[in-house]
Design a protein around this motif. Structure first.
Motif, PDB file in Angstrom:
ATOM      1  N   PRO A 115       0.791  -1.237   0.000  1.00  0.00           N
ATOM      2  CA  PRO A 115       0.000   0.000   0.000  1.00  0.00           C
ATOM      3  C   PRO A 115       0.817   1.278   0.000  1.00  0.00           C
ATOM      4  N   ALA A 116       1.909   1.342   0.774  1.00  0.00           N
ATOM      5  CA  ALA A 116       2.723   2.562   0.824  1.00  0.00           C
ATOM      6  C   ALA A 116       3.304   2.882  -0.547  1.00  0.00           C
ATOM      7  N   ALA A 117       3.816   1.849  -1.237  1.00  0.00           N
ATOM      8  CA  ALA A 117       4.390   2.052  -2.572  1.00  0.00           C
ATOM      9  C   ALA A 117       3.317   2.464  -3.572  1.00  0.00           C
ATOM     10  N   LEU A 118       2.150   1.836  -3.485  1.00  0.00           N
ATOM     11  CA  LEU A 118       1.065   2.161  -4.410  1.00  0.00           C
ATOM     12  C   LEU A 118       0.535   3.569  -4.167  1.00  0.00           C
ATOM     13  N   MET A 119       0.501   3.996  -2.915  1.00  0.00           N
ATOM     14  CA  MET A 119       0.051   5.362  -2.623  1.00  0.00           C
ATOM     15  C   MET A 119       1.010   6.395  -3.201  1.00  0.00           C
ATOM     16  N   ARG A 120       2.302   6.090  -3.185  1.00  0.00           N
ATOM     17  CA  ARG A 120       3.269   7.009  -3.818  1.00  0.00           C
ATOM     18  C   ARG A 120       3.016   7.085  -5.317  1.00  0.00           C
TER      19      ARG A 120
END
Length: 358
Positions: A115-120
């Motif tokens: 999720p953190a990578a996708l939010m970026r």
């Protein structure tokens, strides 16, 4: 002297060329000390997910893209998770797009880290990357724990402001499934009616999450009055799916205004809207039977054969409430369509039997 300058220019260019990324594709790669040959027919599909993850570090952009696309299409490639997370920073948008797509296929093993990578990537300058990232977030939401769900909400809310309709509607769907800003999200999805593909995804989102604790009906009623045929078709489709949705929490009666809008839809210029409105009213049952039956009787004279056939078919569904339609059905026995005449005869037989029992 001229040749010396040429040599100097070539020598100065060589280091830059060697440091630049290659746009070619490898035929042989060495991964973890072992040589692997690319198949002339299957490409790198013969590599395991773990090895494809290592291939994401290749200097050849075509290798990285192919590896990411294979991982995405293969699905569940948790062995390559760490490499995919690193590849989210790839300098090529096509690779980032495929990597984001691949992350969404991994499921539960990616629910904590991805999720953190996708939010970026939701802030990526390239549209395709953002669209792939928001789609993958949607795919991973069922695996989120409470903390992860809470962490993604700000980015999703921000995505509601994006100009791109795909990103907005996917963000809205994600928020609806998380139970956050459901009313606003539902309205955004309704606004997308008739304007893009992926209709099933949007309609199912409204049906599954929209009817549970969210009043989506006013927005859909407005859509039923839209001048664009495609918008009205999407609107009547979601009402039909909501009427037939089996979840216990969704078995709430339709508001009267919505039922009246469906009855009004029986006079729509689109035969598809008319037929779906009939189907929905038949599913809803006898609560609004007098008005619905009257509307269906008028449809027996519709110029479109499919509408006339559907009118007979769904009048029959109203049982004794449809007895008042017998005179109109008797006239329909003279319909120019053989299939309409046939179903009319069956309907009349059933309704006359009901009339005798009363």
């Amino acid at each position: 002297m001229r040749y010396i300058w040429i040599v100097l220019i070539v020598l100065s260019v060589i280091p830059r060329l060697s440091s630049q990324e290659s746009s070619t594709r490898s035929t042989v790669v060495i991964i973890e000390g072992r040589e692997h040959k690319r198949s002339a027919f299957g490409g790198w599909t013969g590599l395991s997910s773990a090895l494809l993850g290592k291939l994401l570090r290749s200097k050849h952009v075509k290798d990285r893209l192919e590896a990411a696309e294979i991982l995405a299409s293969r699905g569940g490639a948790f062995q390559a998770l760490d490499d995919l997370l690193l590849a989210c920073k790839d300098q090529h948008a096509s690779v980032r797009t495929a990597v984001a797509w691949a992350l969404g296929t991994i499921g539960a093993p990616a629910a904590k880290q991805a999720p953190a990578a996708l939010m970026r990537l939701l802030s990526d300058k390239e549209l395709n990357v953002r669209q792939s990232a928001i789609s993958s977030l949607n795919d991973l939401i069922p695996f989120f724990d409470k903390d992860t769900s809470k962490s993604v909400m700000p980015a999703l809310v921000k995505s509601l402001e994006k100009k791109d309709l795909h990103t907005r509607t996917r963000a809205a769907a994600a928020l609806m499934s998380l139970g956050h800003e459901k009313q606003r999200a539902a309205n955004i999805i309704v606004e997308s009616f008739g304007t893009m593909g992926d209709t099933d995804f949007r309609l199912n989102t409204l049906v599954i999450y929209g009817r549970i604790g969210t009043n989506i009906f006013p927005a859909i009623v407005r859509a039923l009055n839209h001048r664009n045929d495609s918008v009205r078709i999407d609107a009547v489709m979601v009402l039909y799916r909501a009427a037939t949705f089996k979840a216990p929490d969704a078995r709430k009666p339709f508001p009267k205004q919505t039922v009246q809008a469906l009855i009004k839809g029986l006079k729509d210029k689109s035969p598809f809207v008319v037929c779906r409105a009939m189907m929905t009213l038949a599913v809803l049952g006898n609560k609004e039977a007098p008005s619905a039956v009257k509307g269906l009787i008028e449809c027996l004279a519709h110029p479109d054969e499919e509408v006339r056939y559907a009118a007979v078919k769904y009048l029959w569904k109203f049982d004794s409430a449809a007895i008042i339609a017998i005179p109109a059905l008797e006239q329909a026995l003279n319909d120019r369509s053989k299939r309409v005449r046939k179903i009319t005869a069956r309907a009349l037989h059933g309704l006359r039997a009901l009339q005798k029992d009363e």
